[in-house]
Enzyme design. Structure first.
Site, mmCIF file in Angstrom:
data_model
loop_
_atom_site.group_PDB
_atom_site.id
_atom_site.type_symbol
_atom_site.label_atom_id
_atom_site.label_comp_id
_atom_site.label_asym_id
_atom_site.label_seq_id
_atom_site.Cartn_x
_atom_site.Cartn_y
_atom_site.Cartn_z
ATOM 1 N N GLU A 1 39.429 -58.767 45.600
ATOM 2 C CA GLU A 1 40.348 -58.120 44.673
ATOM 3 C C GLU A 1 41.797 -58.373 45.073
ATOM 4 O OE1 GLU A 1 39.876 -56.209 41.807
ATOM 5 O OE2 GLU A 1 37.968 -57.258 41.997
ATOM 6 N N TRP A 2 42.696 -58.342 44.072
ATOM 7 C CA TRP A 2 44.115 -58.554 44.328
ATOM 8 C C TRP A 2 44.672 -57.529 45.318
ATOM 9 C CZ3 TRP A 2 47.404 -54.528 42.749
ATOM 10 C CH2 TRP A 2 46.773 -53.543 41.999
ATOM 11 N N TRP B 1 24.408 -45.229 49.716
ATOM 12 C CA TRP B 1 24.917 -46.132 48.674
ATOM 13 C C TRP B 1 25.150 -45.286 47.429
ATOM 14 C CZ3 TRP B 1 26.787 -50.934 48.752
ATOM 15 C CH2 TRP B 1 27.055 -51.537 47.505
ATOM 16 N N ASP C 1 16.059 -48.628 44.119
ATOM 17 C CA ASP C 1 15.733 -49.658 43.111
ATOM 18 C C ASP C 1 14.250 -50.042 43.149
ATOM 19 O OD1 ASP C 1 18.438 -49.616 42.507
ATOM 20 O OD2 ASP C 1 18.897 -51.421 43.664
ATOM 21 N N GLU D 1 21.766 -60.868 50.023
ATOM 22 C CA GLU D 1 20.605 -60.508 49.187
ATOM 23 C C GLU D 1 20.065 -61.761 48.519
ATOM 24 O OE1 GLU D 1 21.611 -57.225 46.612
ATOM 25 O OE2 GLU D 1 22.700 -56.257 48.214
ATOM 26 N N MET E 1 17.791 -51.007 52.033
ATOM 27 C CA MET E 1 18.060 -50.656 50.636
ATOM 28 C C MET E 1 16.805 -50.000 50.042
ATOM 29 S SD MET E 1 20.425 -53.747 49.288
ATOM 30 C CE MET E 1 19.961 -55.136 50.277
ATOM 31 N N GLY F 1 29.293 -60.091 50.932
ATOM 32 C CA GLY F 1 28.101 -60.388 50.146
ATOM 33 C C GLY F 1 28.438 -60.801 48.733
HETATM 34 C C1 LIG Z 1 34.250 -56.644 43.614
HETATM 35 O O1 LIG Z 1 33.288 -57.453 44.277
HETATM 36 C C2 LIG Z 1 32.386 -58.110 43.418
HETATM 37 C C3 LIG Z 1 31.260 -58.685 44.216
HETATM 38 O O2 LIG Z 1 31.565 -59.863 44.845
HETATM 39 C C4 LIG Z 1 33.138 -59.117 42.610
HETATM 40 O O3 LIG Z 1 32.257 -59.902 41.825
HETATM 41 C C5 LIG Z 1 34.102 -58.375 41.737
HETATM 42 O O4 LIG Z 1 34.893 -59.254 41.002
HETATM 43 C C6 LIG Z 1 34.994 -57.448 42.560
HETATM 44 N N1 LIG Z 1 35.773 -56.623 41.668
HETATM 45 C C7 LIG Z 1 35.313 -55.909 40.650
HETATM 46 C C8 LIG Z 1 36.320 -55.183 39.854
HETATM 47 O O5 LIG Z 1 34.151 -55.822 40.344
#
Ligand SMILES: *[C@@H]1O[C@H](CO)[C@@H](O)[C@H](O)[C@H]1NC(C)=O
Ligand SMILES: *[C@@H]1O[C@H](CO)[C@@H](O)[C@H](O)[C@H]1NC(C)=O
Length: 455
Positions: A71-72, A359, A214, A141, A211, A98
């Protein structure tokens, strides 16, 4: 100087209070920051006294085998999270790696040669130290599946062996505590057989988050529970193994030490759409119920979304499996509540497992806005059920009124303060909230050192 004293005092106090080696490892996800309204979650929502370890999900591996952010604003989030260790220096943080890219785990390319593994390990160690994390969580996974060749099972062992060695060397060279290694692993025997050389893998890591959820979901034609503790008399074929008891038994049989295994506790439920008037376990179903208004993912409701649902729906208890479900109209959800958490916690203590892995934090009613049961009702209950000493909190929420103790910190700067009503206890103010801590029996809090001492 004041900060140093505060840290030292807290360090000593918490070391005295935390005698248990049980772990309560809690995950949070990078995407929960995008949920609307009261569902929005950032590291500022983490309670630094709730879990022993907090794992930030998710980082990735770049094509040139370096640990990389997604993420940014990840780096900002890391800082927010790791700064909470100023408040509770005993809380540990890990960064999880992951995800899937075009359906393939980024581990597949990285583990391929000793050289690429070495590049990754070097970059990971320096990244974790730069950002003040205490360890690395590997969420692959799964080795041997989803585009990963079968011999990735051996490469995963090689990665963990080399990582362990590098971590011990780095700790020795820099005179620091070694970084922690954890792995997030599958629950079904087929996944375990394909993916892990269990004794080798278990001996290289500090803990293993199973895990154990699920197990059932809307991809099946009959209602089944997301995370049952035991099998059900309705289970047929391989489904007799879709439960926690079977999973943990298998991990132990394959050679994992019990104290490395952490049972996975979901703070969410899995939904179905019923197709008849029958609404028990094993009822005919077709696809998921409507997506939750906050999580917005079909088939999946956070605990705080389930709370709003159970207030209008009918709640049932699956006696054989020790888990609840709820129905309303043609929607069905199998979820976890305080009772099932307590049953699972009691069970894992009986097996001498290493603890619990949640989780996730962001799917519990973290702000207490939905379930009328305080902040983090599930994880707090789990903490108690695992036998941790009471969390040093009298939290102040907007719903609490007029108790002078809970309002002590309003308008006061963060820090430690004596409690004039009881010398054995003291207040910690943190973000305007009041936390009441106790000294060991016989000790009193002294303002001069901000510590507990003999009177
Ligand atoms: C958070 O991580 C996931 C898993 O790699 C990624 O695909 C995703 O773009 C990221 N951000 C959001 C907002 O889901
Ligand atoms: C269900 O679990 C119980 C307790 O472990 C076991 O005795 C029983 O054989 C299991 N049933 C099936 C069908 O595997």
């Amino acid at each position: 100087m004041a900060r140093l004293l505060l840290l030292t005092a807290l360090g000593v106090l918490f070391t005295l209070q935390m005698v248990s080696s049980t772990k309560l490892v809690c995950y949070l996800t990078n995407w929960s920051q995008y949920r609307p309204g009261a569902g929005k979650f950032t590291p500022a929502n983490v309670d630094p006294f709730l879990c022993t370890h907090v794992v930030y999900t998710l980082a990735t591996i770049s094509p040139d085998n370096q640990l990389a952010t997604i993420e940014w604003n990840d780096e900002d989030m890391y800082k927010q999270l790791n700064n909470l260790k100023l408040t509770n220096p005993n809380m540990k943080t890990l960064l999880s790696i992951g995800g899937l890219f075009n359906g393939v785990s980024p581990f597949v390319a990285m583990v391929f040669t000793a050289e690429s593994r070495n590049t990754f390990i070097k970059s990971a160690l320096s990244f974790l130290r730069t950002h003040n994390f205490d360890g690395l969580d590997l969420a692959w996974e799964f080795p041997g599946q989803n585009g990963s060749p079968l011999d990735d099972k051996q490469r995963f062992t090689a990665l963990l062996t080399e990582l362990r060695q590098a971590i011990m060397d780095e700790a020795r060279d820099n005179k620091k505590p070694p970084l922690l290694i954890s792995i997030k692993v599958g629950a079904l025997s087929s996944t375990i057989d394909i993916g892990y050389e269990v004794p080798e893998v278990a001996s290289k890591v500090d803990f293993i988050s199973i895990m154990s959820y699920d197990y059932h979901g809307h991809w099946e034609k009959r209602t089944g529970h997301n995370s049952p503790l035991f099998n059900s008399s309705l289970d047929q074929g391989s489904h007799v193994h879709h439960n926690i008891e079977s999973t943990v038994t298998y991990w132990l049989e394959k050679g994992a030490a019990a104290d490395k295994l952490l049972l996975g506790f979901p703070t969410y439920g899995r939904t179905f759409q019923l197709t008849s008037s029958y609404s028990g376990l094993g009822a005919p179903a077709n696809g998921p119920a409507e997506a939750g208004p906050y999580t917005r993912e079909a088939g999946f409701w956070s605990y705080y979304e389930v709370c709003s649902f159970t207030s209008t729906g009918t709640v049932g208890w699956i006696t054989e499996q020790k888990v609840p479900y709820a129905t309303h109209g043609n929607s069905w959800v199998g979820y976890d509540n305080k009772e099932s958490y307590a049953a699972k916690a009691q069970w894992l203590r009986g097996k001498d497992l290493g603890g619990a892995s949640v989780w996730t934090l962001d799917l519990d009613d973290f702000g207490g806005a939905f379930c009328a049961d305080g902040a983090y009702p599930l994880v707090s209950h789990l903490r108690n059920s695992l036998g941790f000493p009471p969390k040093p909190t009298t939290t102040v929420g907007p719903t609490t009124t007029a108790d002078p103790i809970t309002t002590f910190c309003r308008g006061r700067p963060d820090g430690l303060y004596p409690n004039s009503a009881d010398g054995n206890t003291y207040f910690q103010c943190f973000r305007g909230n009041t936390y009441l801590h106790s000294c060991q029996p016989g000790l009193v809090f002294q303002d001069s050192c901000k510590c507990c001492n003999w009177p």
